[in-house]
Design a protein around this motif. Structure first.
Motif, PDB file in Angstrom:
ATOM      1  N   UNK A  52       0.836  -0.979  -0.137  1.00 24.01           N
ATOM      2  CA  UNK A  52      -0.089   0.072  -0.033  1.00 24.01           C
ATOM      3  C   UNK A  52       0.744   1.297   0.009  1.00 24.01           C
ATOM      4  N   UNK A  56       0.255   3.308  -3.650  1.00 23.07           N
ATOM      5  CA  UNK A  56      -0.952   4.286  -3.523  1.00 23.07           C
ATOM      6  C   UNK A  56      -0.364   5.746  -2.868  1.00 23.07           C
ATOM      7  N   UNK A 223      -9.167  -9.705   3.197  1.00 25.58           N
ATOM      8  CA  UNK A 223     -10.213  -9.623   2.250  1.00 25.58           C
ATOM      9  C   UNK A 223     -10.531 -10.610   1.120  1.00 25.58           C
ATOM     10  N   UNK A 224     -11.081 -10.266   0.150  1.00 25.55           N
ATOM     11  CA  UNK A 224     -11.201 -11.682  -0.805  1.00 25.55           C
ATOM     12  C   UNK A 224     -12.191 -12.633  -0.362  1.00 25.55           C
ATOM     13  N   UNK A 245      -5.272  -6.290   3.569  1.00 25.60           N
ATOM     14  CA  UNK A 245      -5.923  -6.857   2.528  1.00 25.60           C
ATOM     15  C   UNK A 245      -5.100  -7.676   1.513  1.00 25.60           C
ATOM     16  N   UNK A 251      -6.100  -2.657  -6.060  1.00 23.24           N
ATOM     17  CA  UNK A 251      -7.229  -2.013  -5.731  1.00 23.24           C
ATOM     18  C   UNK A 251      -7.410  -1.142  -6.700  1.00 23.24           C
ATOM     19  N   UNK A 254     -11.088  -0.805  -7.653  1.00 23.24           N
ATOM     20  CA  UNK A 254     -11.337  -1.962  -6.754  1.00 23.24           C
ATOM     21  C   UNK A 254     -12.105  -3.068  -7.265  1.00 23.24           C
ATOM     22  N   UNK A 255     -11.534  -4.418  -6.804  1.00 16.99           N
ATOM     23  CA  UNK A 255     -12.088  -5.563  -7.450  1.00 16.99           C
ATOM     24  C   UNK A 255     -13.609  -5.590  -6.753  1.00 16.99           C
ATOM     25  N   UNK A 256     -14.586  -6.436  -7.431  1.00 16.74           N
ATOM     26  CA  UNK A 256     -15.921  -6.726  -7.103  1.00 16.74           C
ATOM     27  C   UNK A 256     -15.897  -7.847  -5.924  1.00 16.74           C
ATOM     28  N   UNK A 257     -16.914  -7.703  -4.991  1.00 18.48           N
ATOM     29  CA  UNK A 257     -17.180  -8.827  -4.291  1.00 18.48           C
ATOM     30  C   UNK A 257     -18.541  -8.794  -3.675  1.00 18.48           C
ATOM     31  N   UNK A 258     -19.054  -9.877  -2.885  1.00 20.91           N
ATOM     32  CA  UNK A 258     -20.324  -9.893  -2.657  1.00 20.91           C
ATOM     33  C   UNK A 258     -20.739  -8.712  -1.643  1.00 20.91           C
ATOM     34  N   UNK A 259     -21.597  -7.751  -1.816  1.00 22.91           N
ATOM     35  CA  UNK A 259     -21.705  -6.744  -0.862  1.00 22.91           C
ATOM     36  C   UNK A 259     -22.198  -7.163   0.633  1.00 22.91           C
TER      37      UNK A 259
END
Lengths: 332, 332
Positions: A52, A56, A223-224, A245, A251, A254-259
């Motif tokens: 990070x 970033x 994460x993930x 993460x 990022x 940002x990758x998608x994942x279940x809300x």
């Protein structure tokens, strides 16, 4: 004139930093200026957070291209113009990936006064990792006796401390890790009540079986998809500590994942980010507490050491490939 | 024998409940049994949360197929065998979508004693909506003077209270809503400092412009793409209150969205689910506080009323289409 050997950042990675983003250089050491301390580094730290810092530009601890790689180190003062630090003092601080650091006093995190404990511990179980584990678990996790505490990267530098500290608080501990070697370390060294190998077990069934009353505290460094499974099993009032993460390579975007909103809502659960820098006021008191736990053999640790400055540049990527067992260190 | 008219749930919706999931029925009223109260309903509530009660058998307030639709109502006692409630008492409670409810005392949320305020308010600004807004904003949002508070569904039953309460706490309020009519209500009735129409404005740019120092408190009733934009602008230490998920039509399977872990981590932000049922101990004190704010004209409200029990069955879907302006009520 004496020489310093440094690792310089030569480009900003978008994903996991590798050897190609760094360059080893020699440079002369200038004469020490007033207000400066010169520290001979003995131990360098390698941390997942470095991704990070490098990736970033808006990160809380961003490193610029051209700078010496930011890192915590343990070393001994060889020259000082600052009255509070004297030649021979052993310090832990932001000295960077280099053999010899010339720094201001602000770079020092702490003076190491205990002589009965190995100095490298101040980069691991008594340093960023251990104090992160203790502070975040305590302040954000608020574990209660009998709680089920789930830890991702259970055998890692932070995770292994979280698991052991949660046991001292009377919790049931469930660790998630990635190899049979680490599963064994989790049981034998770190005392987890239950360990799940997320590469070979059916993680969803395994979490359900290991946490029949749900997960009260989830200490997450990944994460993930591992997190996605744990989140399904949160108990009412659960606390999720977002400490890292590691399983997300980039990022941007940002990758998608279940809300997670519906889970947080129906379980009245809390999910909160933790960065140790916000908790400097309690740092020293947690160090003292953990020093005592180490002496009492209630807090053990593993170190993964390689020798030589040149071994640092590939070490972040090794962390993200899960190749370390315990705290990743470079010995100079 | 007198008749009762009820709305029965005839099938479990996976998405937004519509008229096809309910059936209007007449049934005789049995003789009142000891321990029962009979209430003649005057006002029925329609709430976004009803989708969750219907869709998810594991919901905290799940309604089974075959039952009368669960709902908060205001009505007057017409017959009672319970000493604490007498004929003529006006009550707010879980009396369901029916003209006449025969209930136990546990169904009563409160006796309405104030005679200077319209009884329907106890289903809106002085009921579930207002008390949810006040409790969640206060306990989870911890707003500080000067904070920027962003509210989704800013003109809705809960949102409009949140915006006004945040103003009384010295915050800057930014509302997100879906039509020019609602934008106007947000400015004129609810006193927002800034209002964004997320259907016509570029939401990302608009939030950035409205919140130059970032979002300190985000009170969310939507989840989905609106939230995704707000989350990008969280300030350090932000608090996100997850109070509803109105913009997600179905959670089975959970829809994908950008992962929030990195935002929570770098901003050291907290995201927490809120359900009012967990806060019964402070319910009455918040009612009193809000009654006074209504009397002092510091808390205003809008009601969207339709007449007749039959107008209830389509009303949940109308909420999700954003067709209401203010608290949705059925008058009997």
């Amino acid at each position: 004139m004496p020489e310093n050997e440094v690792i310089r950042v030569i480009s900003r990675p978008t994903g996991i930093p590798g050897t190609e983003h760094f360059q080893l250089e020699k440079q002369p050491l200038a004469e020490l200026q007033p207000g400066q301390i010169r520290v001979c580094n003995e131990w360098l730290s390698v941390d997942p957070a470095m991704r990070g810092w490098l990736a970033d530009a808006n990160n809380y601890a961003s490193v610029k291209v051209g700078e010496v790689m930011r890192s915590l180190c343990v070393g001994t003062v060889i020259e000082s113009t600052v009255s509070t630090y004297n030649k021979g003092d052993r310090l832990m601080g932001w000295f960077g990936w280099q053999t010899c650091a010339t720094v201001k006093p602000e770079a020092v995190v702490q003076k190491i006064t205990a002589t009965d404990l190995p100095p490298s511990l101040y980069l691991g179980v008594l340093g960023l990792n251990g104090i992160t584990a203790a502070t975040a678990l305590d302040k954000l996790g608020s574990p209660r006796q009998g709680d089920t505490v789930v830890v991702s990267t259970a055998a890692g530098g932070v995770g292994s401390c979280v698991g052991q500290l949660a046991k001292t608080m009377g919790c049931r501990t469930v660790g998630l890790t990635s190899s049979s070697e680490k599963v064994q370390a989790c049981y034998e060294a770190f005392g987890y009540d239950h360990v799940i190998n997320y590469k070979t077990d059916n993680i969803d069934q395994a979490i359900k079986a290991a946490c029949p009353d749900g997960v009260n505290v989830y200490f997450d460094n990944t994460s993930g998809s591992i997190s996605d499974s744990v989140m399904q099993h949160l108990a009412i009032g659960a606390r999720v500590i977002v400490c890292g993460t590691a399983s997300i390579p980039s990022w941007d975007p940002p990758p998608m994942g279940p809300r997670v909103n519906r889970i947080l809502l129906t379980r009245r659960a809390r999910m909160e980010g933790f960065i140790l820098f916000d908790h400097q006021d309690t740092y020293a008191s947690y160090v003292e507490k953990l020093e005592q736990l180490v002496r009492d053999k209630k807090l053990t640790y593993r170190e993964h050491i390689t020798d030589g400055l040149h071994t640092a540049t590939g070490a972040i990527a090794q962390l993200y490939r899960g190749e370390n067992l315990g705290k990743r260190l470079i010995r100079l």
